[in-house]
Each structure stands twice: as structure tokens, then as C-alpha cells.
Write an enzyme that holds these catalytic residues in place. Structure first.
Site, PDB file in Angstrom:
ATOM      1  N   ASP A 458       0.889  -1.153   0.147  1.00  0.00           N
ATOM      2  CA  ASP A 458       0.170  -0.262  -0.106  1.00  0.00           C
ATOM      3  C   ASP A 458       1.066   1.338   0.197  1.00  0.00           C
ATOM      4  O   ASP A 458       1.826   0.879  -0.018  1.00  0.00           O
ATOM      5  CB  ASP A 458      -0.737   0.194   1.436  1.00  0.00           C
ATOM      6  CG  ASP A 458      -2.330  -0.890   1.211  1.00  0.00           C
ATOM      7  OD1 ASP A 458      -2.305  -1.309  -0.024  1.00  0.00           O
ATOM      8  OD2 ASP A 458      -2.727  -0.843   2.030  1.00  0.00           O
ATOM      9  N   ASP A 779      -4.115  -1.771   4.637  1.00  0.00           N
ATOM     10  CA  ASP A 779      -4.800  -1.781   6.563  1.00  0.00           C
ATOM     11  C   ASP A 779      -6.533  -2.205   5.852  1.00  0.00           C
ATOM     12  O   ASP A 779      -6.918  -1.892   6.920  1.00  0.00           O
ATOM     13  CB  ASP A 779      -4.041  -0.411   6.816  1.00  0.00           C
ATOM     14  CG  ASP A 779      -4.678   0.562   5.618  1.00  0.00           C
ATOM     15  OD1 ASP A 779      -4.820  -0.273   4.176  1.00  0.00           O
ATOM     16  OD2 ASP A 779      -3.887   1.517   5.407  1.00  0.00           O
ATOM     17  N   ASP A 783      -9.165  -5.172   1.734  1.00  0.00           N
ATOM     18  CA  ASP A 783      -7.856  -5.885   1.175  1.00  0.00           C
ATOM     19  C   ASP A 783      -7.883  -6.982   2.133  1.00  0.00           C
ATOM     20  O   ASP A 783      -6.335  -8.287   1.407  1.00  0.00           O
ATOM     21  CB  ASP A 783      -6.769  -4.904   2.374  1.00  0.00           C
ATOM     22  CG  ASP A 783      -6.210  -3.699   1.501  1.00  0.00           C
ATOM     23  OD1 ASP A 783      -6.443  -3.568   0.420  1.00  0.00           O
ATOM     24  OD2 ASP A 783      -5.635  -2.474   2.557  1.00  0.00           O
TER      25      ASP A 783
END
Length: 1158
Positions: A458, A779, A783
Site C-alpha cells: 500500500d 490496512d 484488503d
């Protein structure tokens, strides 16, 4: 029937509680609340209205305020805990030490040894009748010495003793591992906090301290810790699949379905709920209690009788829905089949251990056969003796001795230290990784990480600091490169901007004053919103008065942010009866919905597509190229008169007026570029997957070093990515994906499905010479799928939602990318430690087996006795695994490429070392065996009769052998052919102490071991010779290192991973049902429980169904939903299910018990 289910909680306790409740002065009893929480939807609403009036009536009865919460009074909280229970589900009892000992004893080799030892003991106490005649030949020569004959039991006893040692060590290891794991679990649980309102203040309390009556704030990404009733919600959607097996998200609203259940996930929206059931009384708790109770009952039942099984099966028959039958089958297969090999390393090791074990078995059988045949031919054919019945015990004693020698060969051949080495290495790593901010949830993730070839990371919070600030803005036709002066701004625009930001962001998000002087203000909640609120403060305005004026209850409608919308909107009522909608979101998405824009004077000016393109070119792209995230803030007014159709979101959030566009900077973490450079040097490709604008993403990627100028790489947006990988029908094609991913470095504006597609595509790809091992960081709740699919999933400890943590393998406690690099280092270290151990272990194996085998064939007796072999085995296995598995990692591990899945455990260099050292050791031992008595001028130990005293000759052989192993242990510290084997030896105190300790014990064994260890004390001179030969190992190691491996073409590698064909089936099965490893672990232990639960439920349901004779389909439906929850099926929305649901919408009403989840 409800009572049957609740009986697991205990009748006695319940009766007490009835009295206590009334005395407690609360208006609801525990059973009342429990039965309330079993209702859903319309029924629940009806019940609340009938009993309490509405939710606030329920709050009154629970003596709590919907806005202020509880009073945080200690006695009140304590009283609530006593009456309604604590929010704590007692864990399953750990295995006791004795159970672990019993498990360790199940080892086949140990059982064979025990049998051999017992036979040996039995025979040693059996004295042959009468004096032995000469007729038995030279068999009994040397046994004349009475003292010696009596010492025959020692060998058996010594074998037993060493078996006990091995068992205790194994059991203790398992026990400490279990304890560590429980410590880790409780730490994770303690760290879990939840937001509640007490005394009107929002505070975070540990989940275990929640009480009934607490007002909890729930938001996107939360895992609900208790049951509750919704008081106020915005666009709330819950994933209840963990309880019902239905994968569709359930919409929750105060007037539709206000029931929130523990263990479910908030997928969208936010709200507040009053807690009505905690711990064992919550829905999840009830299931756990039932599982626990039925598990024990099940075991008792199984022991008692198999008879009832038939009856139960009969009862279960009609309830097997179509899926049910298959499930049972699948579950059975799962229970009986082998455990799924999870980690690459374990797969390779298991295969290797089996191969070595087979070879050892063949060798040991061969040894026994040769010894027996030789003995028979020597005595009865050449000696021409007849078999006399009174000599039988003597012969049997000989045969037992041969059997023991055979078993000894087997024991030495089987590397039972391998599992121990893996466990120690992993446990040690996990403990140390805690210090490096990696909280490992699944042990095998540790070593998988060492093989990682790709990391999909990310951007926000991992590569960047996640401390966002607005640095540029475009307001009233002006592009400000820094914060504008509020005096120069149009007051109308300023007021609109402040309102738009303050109201249209979660009220839980705040910017608080710094804790210490000179520190930065504290950001609480969503970081992007914090940046906007910080912008308001920078403009010398304040957001709190605006929020006080329009509290959360007065917000008319909220469209919360989610990954599909990429925007958030809030509707408020205006004084004139109209409505105003504020919206904020990704600028390129929101600007498409804008038809007007505010000019310098705060007046509307039309905003056409061509104006938009110009704005994108002149304002947004330059901001994005500076690595800024652009957010557009807009509003829309609805006139009084008719109320708009709020559910038609596309209509509502359209024809907006743009107030401002702001550029938010999220600075790159200072340590990230270096960490990424290390990854690239270690052969790991780092890819950035982000929801941000492509220009922003590219700018940040360049700052981090993910993309370097002049490289051939791709930066794609989600749409373009999908266009390239899908065919005309819109299906994903692997070969199209294979053209994209090798060069892809940045995927921007990606949806969660894109992330999952990319990860799955890289993992399934076959274009490289080896399968890619992918790590993913995440997070957000969205996801989850990608984290589960990845080989290793990293969740963020600080910013991560509970859902992400649940799906992950490792939690980064500091949310920092550089911690991932440390995980790679530890993972590679685990792999190397095990290779070191193998290199050492196999050398000893080869030598010991050959010595025992040839010695036995030529001299009818193994030069190394059973007890000595067991001591050698102990050094090799237990101590060496401790010593070599705890080597600390060094940075040099990051200088090589990943090994990959198919790389053999034993490389050709290691094979060269193993064979080279084996040649040296065998030469030495055979020289000593056949010429030792001449060299040292001592009596020969060969062809000694039964029970003869230990000879110096054989003691020297044993001593030299052990000392050579000790020196070779130092050689084994290096596996890539390095010269300096002593490098960094003092950084590992465990290694030093083990080598010295073993040497000390060896001295004691040789000098004072006597008969049990078959040792005779040696002189100083003999000792020095043994030491000299031992240290020769180190010199010989240098000689081997000089020989180039490339010249030795005949060397084979060993210990490959499972073959291609073996993998594919399992991988396919894995794709069909992606289940978290943790769940799998849980399931294995609970299959029995689940069966028990099913069985009890079924019996209860059959009985109650015939009582009611109505809601039979309801029972079927509930049963299949429970099945779906207990088995590995992620989604059972098959047509049959739908029909059942439709056919009987009220089936749940006829189910008063707490035994199942409708």
C-alpha cells in the site's frame, strides 16, 4: 429446547441471576436480553416496541444514556459485570505437560527402542538354568565374571533413560511453544481496543472491559466485540457471514434491522449501539460454549458406545440438505486426510525425512539379517554344533543384541531432530521478530517470507508517514502554493469551506492539541479527514462549534466513504426546509459531477467539461506530480418543496458546485527508500498498489525508489489494467496478465478486486522458472481477500482494521515498510539455519550408519554401542538444533536472490561438504577400528564376547567420533562455502555454551561412564590424540572449501519441494476455498466439536420439529446455515437455500432456543 441449549451455561447460575437481576435494579434480566438478541429484523423491532417502547426505552432500563453513555463509575461497572457477565470467552484448556509427554512417546522409533530396551532388560535378568556347558561353544566365554553378568541390565536401562530424555525435551519444547503462543494471543487480545462513550467523552477501552449498557461507536472496518442494538447509524452494512454463512452484506438501520452481533464485521458506514450481551452470553459466546460442552460430551459418548451412532445417523438423514451431504464427506476427508502442507520448507523437510528414514530402515534391517546369518553360519555350519534347548536363552540373548544394534542404526539414521530444529528456529525467530515490530500470527509465514520474490505494498501509511497535511489549494479561481491568508478570502467561500469540511467528515475524526509542547497536533481518526480539519485550523477557523451546532443526530443522511464510491457525502436540513448536500472525494471523480464552481467573489460560474480538462491540466496534474493527493470539496442545494429520492445516489450526488480542490501531502517515511533499495538488492520486486491518482502515485514511487528513471516499467490505472488483462467477454486471462505484471510497478486508482486479481495473477503465473512468492500489505477491510490470497499477508498494527488483521499472517506493529525487510531477513535466516543443521546432521548420519553397518558385518559388533549412539544422537539432534537454529541473522542475507519454491534444501556445495567430511571421518574411524590397537599399543576390542568389560580401543573410537562431530558443528555454521567458519561465533552465546557443554559432558562420560556407556577411562596422551584428530576436521574443512563445486558434476542436490503434479491439485483445492490458515488450525482441533454440536443440534431440532411439526424447513435452513458456518464454505447461496428462505420467512420465530443461528 432453549433450556437444553443453555444448560451448558448452567442452570444453577441462571437461577441465581434471576434474583440478582431484580436486586441489581436494572430493568432487564439476562435471559430476557439473550432471547432478544436471538431475533432478527422485523421480529426484533416488534419485540423492542412491545417490551421497551423503543431503543431509548431499552437504554433507560439498562440505566444508560444514548448520548452520554455510562458514568464510568467503578462500582456500577462492577455490578454490571456481576449481573450480565464479563466480555470474555474462556479459552480452550491447553494440553497438560503429561499429555504432551504422551504425544511425544507416540514416535515410532522411540517405540521400537522402548521395546528393544524392555526385551534386553528382561533377558538380562533371566539366568540360564544350570551351569552353561561347553556345548554352547565360545558363545558364553567372558561371561564367567559374575559382576559383569549382573551388569547386563545396564544397557537396557540406559536406552530407556535416553528415551525419557528425548521425550522430556520434546514435550518441554511443545509446552513452551504453546505457552508462547498463548502469551502472543493474549497480547493481541489486550491490544484490541474499542471506542465507547462514557460521561459524554469518547474513550478507547480494551474489548474485555466492555459492559452491558455501554454505548459503543462503530465504524467501517470494526470487528464487533459484543452484541448490541443500533441507536443511530449512517449507511451501515454488516458482513454477517461468520455467523450465518450468507455472504451478502446486511443493511442495518434503526427502523429496519437494528440487531448487531458480535464477531461480525462492519463493511460500510458508522453508527452507535448500546451493548446488550457480552462474553458467553453474546451470540458468538453461545456458539463457543456449546462447542466446548458438546466437544466433551462427544468424547464421552464415543467412548461409551457406538450403538447410538446408528440412531443418530438415522435422525440426521432427513436434515441433510443437498450441500450438507457433500459437506460431511468433505469434512471427513479433511479430518482423515493428511494435513495440508502449508509451508514450502515443511514440505521439503517432510519429504527429505521420509527418504532418509526409508534408507535407514533398509540399512538397519540389512544389518540385523547379516549379523544373524553370520552368527548361525559361524556356529552351526562351520562349528557344526547342534542347537541345544538349554542354550536357547544364550542364543536369544545374542539375537536381542543384534536387534538392538539394528535399532541403533535406525535411530541414528532417522533425523528426528529436524522437526525440533524447525520449531526451535521458528519459535526463536518469532520471539526476536517481536522486537523488530513484526507480530507473527502464523509460524510458517516467517520462513515463507524468506522466499518472497514480490511485495505488493500500500502507499498510505506504509511507504508514507500517514500524517497528512494540506499544502496547496485551489479556492476562488486562485491556486495557492501554501496556506492562504483567511483575510484575503471571500467570507462566503470560507464559511462554506469550513462547514463542508467540519460536517462532511466522521465526527470521530478530530485534531487535538499536542500532548507535549512543540510537538505536532494529534490526529485522531481518518488521516485524510484530519488533514482537512487541520486545514480549517490553519485558516484560523474552528470545526468544533460547527459540529456542536449540527450534532451527529441531526445529520439527515450520510453516504459514507467506500472503495467503490471514492467519495463521501452528508445531507443536512436547512432552516428554510430545503436540504444541502456536502461532498468530498477524489478530484477527478468528483469534478465530473460538478456543473458549477465558485469564482473569486463566491458566485456560481458554470463549469463545463472543457473547463474541467483545463483545470485537470493546470491545477490537478501539477499537484499530483508533486506527490500530492488531490481532494475536491463540493456542495449542492435542494430547494424546499418535494423531498428528493435519497436512495438514487447517482442523481443526488450530481450537478454539484465545486468549492475548492486541495492538495494533501503525505511525506515518504525517511527510512523507506533505503529499505526498498535493500529489497531490490535482495531480488525482491516492490510494487505499489494504491487508490490514489496515477500522477501522485508515480511521484511517490519515484521518491521511494520503486521506479528509477531510465527503467522499462509500467504505471497503470485500475481501468487500464483491467482493459489489458480481460478478453472481449470481460474474463481475466492469465496469459494477458502475464504480459502485464512483470513490468508493472505502480497500480493506481485500484479497487480491492484489482489488488486481489494482481496478487492471484502473480501467484498463478507460470512464466518464470519458479513460482512467485508474494507478500502483500494492507490496512483496510477491503484488503482482506488480497491478504488471504497472498503467501504472506502483512496487516498494519496501528492503522489496520480488525478485518485486515484477521486475514493477515504478520502484523506490523509500527506500520513501517522497513519492518518488512527485517521479516525477509529473519525468514531467510530460518531457512539457512535449517540448512546448516541438515549439513551437520547428515554428515553424522552417513558416518554413523556406515560405521555401525560395516562394523557389525565385519566384527559382529557395532564399534559404537547403543547408548553411545543415543548420546551422539542427542548431540546431533537436540543440542545441534539448538545451537545452529539460533544463529542471529546478518545483513549479508539480503545480498542474495530468494531461493524460490523449487530450490532444493541441500545445495551441491552442502552435498560436497557432507560427503567430504564423511570421507575424513570414515577413514579415521576405520583406521582406528582395524589398526588402533597397534597404534596405541592396547588390547583389541574386536570380537569381544557377550558382556565383556568395555575396552580402551572402542572408547578411543567413540571419543574421536564425538570430538570430530563437535569440530564439524563449527564447520556447519557456513553453508555457502565461506572460508572463515568462526566469523560471528561469539555473537551467538547459545552456540558457544552448547559446544563447550557437550565437550564437558563427553569428558565425564568417557572417564566415569563405565559399563552403562561402555567406556574405559583414557590417559592424557590418548585424549590429546583424540582431540588432535578432531581438530583435523577444521583443517579438512578448508581443504574441501578449496575444491570448486563446479568441477564435481556427479553431485546431486536433495530435498526438492513437492513435485509439480503434487502441487497443482492442492493449489487448485486452495483456490476453490480460500480459507485463512488460522481458521484451518482452529478447524482441525474442532472438527470433533463441530460434529458434536451438529449432532446435539440435530437431535434437538428433530424433537422440536415434531413437537411443532411446522417449521421443519426452518430447521433445514438453520442446519445448513450452521453447516456453512462450520465448514469450509465461504458462500452457500444456492437456489435451494433461497427457495427455503422464501418458503419460510418466519421460521426463526419458532426457535426460542439459543442453539443455532437462524
Amino acid at each position: 429446547m432453549g433450556d437444553v441449549a443453555n444448560s451448558s451455561v448452567g442452570h444453577h447460575a441462571k437461577n441465581q441471576q434471576h434474583g440478582a437481576n431484580r436486586a441489581g435494579g436494572f430493568g432487564c434480566t439476562l435471559p430476557e436480553l439473550r432471547s432478544l438478541m436471538e431475533l432478527r429484523g422485523a421480529e426484533a423491532l416488534q419485540k423492542i416496541q412491545e417490551t421497551y417502547g423503543d431503543v431509548s426505552g431499552l437504554c433507560k432500563r439498562l440505566k444508560t444514556s444514548p448520548t452520554e453513555g455510562l458514568s464510568d463509575n467503578v462500582t456500577d461497572l462492577e455490578k454490571r459485570r456481576q449481573i450480565y457477565g464479563q466480555n470474555f470467552i474462556p479459552p480452550k484448556k491447553p494440553k497438560t505437560f503429561l499429555q504432551l509427554v504422551w504425544e511425544a512417546l507416540q514416535d515410532v522409533t522411540l517405540i521400537i527402542l522402548e521395546i528393544a530396551a524392555i526385551i534386553s532388560l528382561g533377558l538380562s535378568f533371566y539366568a540360564p538354568p544350570g551351569e552353561q556347558s561347553d556345548a554352547c561353544g565360545n558363545v558364553s566365554a567372558g561371561a564367567e565374571d559374575e559382576g559383569e553378568a549382573e551388569a547386563g541390565w545396564i544397557e537396557g536401562a540406559a536406552i530407556l533413560l535416553s528415551v525419557i530424555c528425548v521425550v522430556l525435551v520434546t514435550a518441554f519444547n511443545d509446552w513452551s511453544k504453546e505457552k508462547q503462543f498463548r502469551g502472543l494471543q493474549s497480547r493481541i487480545e489486550q491490544e484490541q481496543k474499542f471506542q465507547v462513550i462514557r460521561k459524554g467523552q469518547v474513550i478507547q477501552v480494551p474489548v474485555a472491559e466492555l459492559v452491558v449498557g455501554d454505548i459503543a461507536q462503530i465504524k467501517y472496518g470494526d470487528l464487533l466485540p459484543a452484541d448490541g442494538v443500533l441507536i443511530q447509524g449512517n449507511d451501515l452494512k454488516i458482513d454477517e457471514s461468520s455467523l450465518t454463512g450468507e455472504s451478502d452484506h446486511v443493511r442495518k438501520a434503526v427502523d429496519k434491522d437494528p440487531m448487531l452481533l458480535s464477531g461480525t464485521h462492519v463493511m460500510e458506514g458508522s453508527g452507535r449501539m448500546v451493548v446488550t450481551a457480552v462474553g458467553v452470553n453474546s451470540q458468538t459466546g453461545i456458539i463457543f460454549t456449546l462447542l466446548g460442552a458438546s466437544g466433551e460430551e462427544e468424547e464421552k459418548k464415543e467412548k461409551k458406545a457406538k450403538k447410538q451412532d446408528g440412531a443418530v445417523a438415522m435422525e440426521m438423514q432427513p436434515l441433510k440438505s443437498a450441500e450438507g451431504g457433500e459437506m460431511e464427506e468433505r469434512e471427513k476427508k479433511k479430518a482423515n486426510g493428511p494435513k495440508k502442507e502449508k509451508s514450502v520448507l515443511q514440505g521439503k523437510l517432510t519429504k527429505l525425512a521420509v527418504q532418509i528414514g526409508k534408507a535407514g530402515l533398509v540399512m538397519s534391517a540389512f544389518t540385523v539379517v547379516i549379523l544373524v546369518i553370520y552368527f548361525v553360519i559361524h556356529n552351526f555350519v562351520i562349528g557344526g554344533r547342534a542347537w541345544l534347548s538349554n542354550c536357547t536363552p544364550v542364543y536369544v540373548q545374542y539375537f536381542v543384541k543384534f536387534f538392538i544394534i539394528g535399532v541403533t542404526v535406525l535411530v541414528v539414521a532417522v533425523p528426528e531432530g529436524l522437526p525440533l530444529a524447525v520449531t526451535i528456529s521458528l519459535a526463536y525467530s518469532v520471539k526476536k521478530m517481536m522486537k523488530d515490530n513484526n507480530l507473527v500470527r502464523h509460524l510458517d509465514a516467517c520462513e515463507t517470507m524468506g522466499n518472497a520474490t514480490a511485495i505488493c505494498s500500500d502507499k498510505t501509511g506504509t511507504l508514507t508517514t500517514n500524517r497528512m497535511t494540506v499544502v496547496q489549494s485551489y479556492v476562488g479561481d486562485t491556486h495557492y502554493k501554501e496556506i492562504p491568508d483567511p483575510n484575503n478570502m471571500n467570507p462566503k467561500i470560507l464559511d462554506l469551506l469550513v462547514h463542508a469540511i467540519s460536517i462532511n467528515s466522521a465526527y470521530t475524526t478530530k485534531v487535538l492539541p499536542p500532548e507535549k509542547e512543540g510537538a505536532l497536533p494529534r490526529q485522531v481518526g481518518n488521516k485524510t479527514e484530519c488533514a482537512l480539519l487541520g486545514f480549517v485550523l490553519d485558516l484560523k477557523q474552528d470545526f468544533q462549534p460547527v459540529r456542536d451546532q449540527i450534532p451527529e443526530q441531526k445529520l439527515y443522511k450520510v453516504y459514507t466513504f467506500n472503495s467503490v464510491r471514492k467519495s463521501m457525502s452528508t445531507v443536512i436540513c436547512m432552516p428554510d426546509g430545503g436540504f444541502r448536500l456536502f461532498s468530498k472525494g477524489a478530484s477527478e471523480i468528483l469534478l465530473k459531477k460538478c456543473t458549477n464552481i465558485l469564482n473569486r467573489n463566491g458566485e456560481l460560474r458554470s463549469f463545463r467539461p472543457r473547463d474541467r480538462d483545463e483545470m485537470v491540466k493546470k491545477i490537478i496534474e501539477p499537484m499530483a506530480c508533486d506527490g500530492l493527493r488531490t481532494i475536491c470539496i463540493a456542495y449542492r442545494d435542494f430547494s424546499a418543496g418535494q423531498e428528493p429520492e435519497w436512495d438514487n445516489e447517482t442523481e443526488i450526488v450530481g450537478e454539484l458546485t465545486c468549492i475548492a480542490v486541495v492538495g494533501i501531502e503525505d511525506p515518504v517515511r525517511p527510512e523507506v527508500p533505503e529499505a526498498i533499495r535493500k529489497c531490490q538488492r535482495a531480488g525482491i520486486t516492490v510494487r505499489m498498489v494504491t487508490g490514489d491518482n496515477i500522477n501522485t502515485a508515480r511521484a511517490i514511487a519515484a521518491k521511494c525508489g520503486i521506479i528509477q528513471p531510465g527503467e522499462d516499467f509500467l504505471c497503470l490505472e485500475g481501468k487500464e489494467f483491467n482493459r489489458r488483462i480481460r478478453n472481449e467477454k470481460g474474463e481475466i486471462e492469465q496469459d494477458r496478465l502475464d504480459k502485464v505484471w512483470p513490468k508493472l510497478r505502480v497500480l493506481a486508482r485500484s479497487s480491492p478486486t484489482d489488488k486481489h486479481t494482481l496478487v492471484k495473477g502473480i501467484i498463478d503465473s507460470t512464466i518464470g522458472e519458479q513460482r512467485q512468492v508474494v507478500a502483500v500489505t494492507g490496512d483496510g477491510t477491503n484488503d482482506g481477500p488480497a491478504l488471504k490470497k497472498a503467501d504472506v499477508g502483512f496487516a498494519m498494527g496501528i492503522a489496520g482494521t480488525d478485518v485486515a488483521k484477521e486475514a493477515s499472517d504478520i502484523i506490523l506493529t509500527d506500520d513501517n515498510f522497513s519492518s518488512i525487510v527485517k521479516a525477509v531477513m529473519w525468514g531467510r535466516n530460518v531457512y539457512d539455519s535449517i540448512s546448516k543443521f541438515l549439513q551437520f546432521q547428515l554428515t553424522v548420519n552417513v558416518v554413523a550408519v556406515i560405521v555401525a553397518f560395516t562394523g557389525a558385518c565385519i566384527t559382529q559388533d557395532s564399534p559404537l554401542k547403543a547408548v553411545q549412539m543415543l548420546w551422539v544422537n542427542l548431540i546431533m539432534d537436540t543440542f545441534a538444533s539448538l545451537a545452529l537454529a539460533t544463529e542471529p541473522p546478518t545483513e549479508s542475507l539480503l545480498l542474495r536472490k530468494p531461493y524460490g519454491r523449487d530450490k532444493p534444501l541441500i545445495s551441491r556445495t552442502m552435498m560436497k561438504n557432507i560427503l567430504g567430511h564423511a570421507i575424513y571421518q570414515l577413514t579415521v574411524i576405520f583406521t582406528l577400528l582395524f589398526a588402533g590397537e597397534v597404534m596405541f599399543d592396547i588390547d583389541s576390542g574386536r570380537n569381544a564376547p557377550l558382556h565383556s568389560p568395555p575396552s580402551e580401543h572402542y572408547t578411543i573410537i567413540f571419543n574421536t567420533f564425538v570430538l570430530m562431530q563437535l569440530c564439524n558443528e563449527i564447520n556447519a555454521r557456513k553453508i555457502h562455502g565461506e572460508r572463515n567458519v568462526f566469523e560471528g561465533i561469539f555473537s551467538n552465546p547459545i552456540f558457544c555454551s552448547i559446544v563447550l557443554g557437550t565437550f564437558g559432558i563427553q569428558i565425564v562420560i568417557v572417564q566415569f561412564g563405565g559399563k552403562p556407556f561402555s567406556c574405559a577411562p583414557l590417559t592424557i596422551e590418548q585424549w590429546l590424540w583424540c582431540l588432535f584428530i578432531g581438530i583435523g576436521e577444521l583443517v579438512w574443512g578448508q581443504v574441501i572449501a578449496t575444491i570448486p563445486t563446479s568441477q564435481l558434476k556427479f553431485l546431486k542436490e536433495a530435498g526438492h519441494g513437492p513435485g509439480k503434479d503434487e502441487i497443482t491439485d492442492e493449489e487448485m483445492a486452495e483456490d476453490e476455498e480460500e480459507i485463512d490458515h488460522a481458521e484451518r488450525e482452529l478447524r482441525r482441533g474442532q472438527i470433533l466439536w463441530f460434529r458434536g454440536l451438529n449432532r446435539i443440534q440435530t437431535q434437538m431440532e428433530v424433537v422440536s420439529t415434531f413437537k411443532r411439526s411446522g417449521s421443519f424447513q426452518g430447521a433445514v435452513r438453520r442446519r445448513s446455515s450452521v453447516l456453512s458456518q462450520l465448514h469450509d464454505v465461504t458462500n452457500i447461496s444456492t437456489p435451494t437455500h433461497v427457495i427455503l428462505s422464501a418458503a419460510n420467512p418466519t421460521s426463526a420465530a419458532g426457535n426460542p432456543g439459543g442453539e443455532s443461528i437462524p
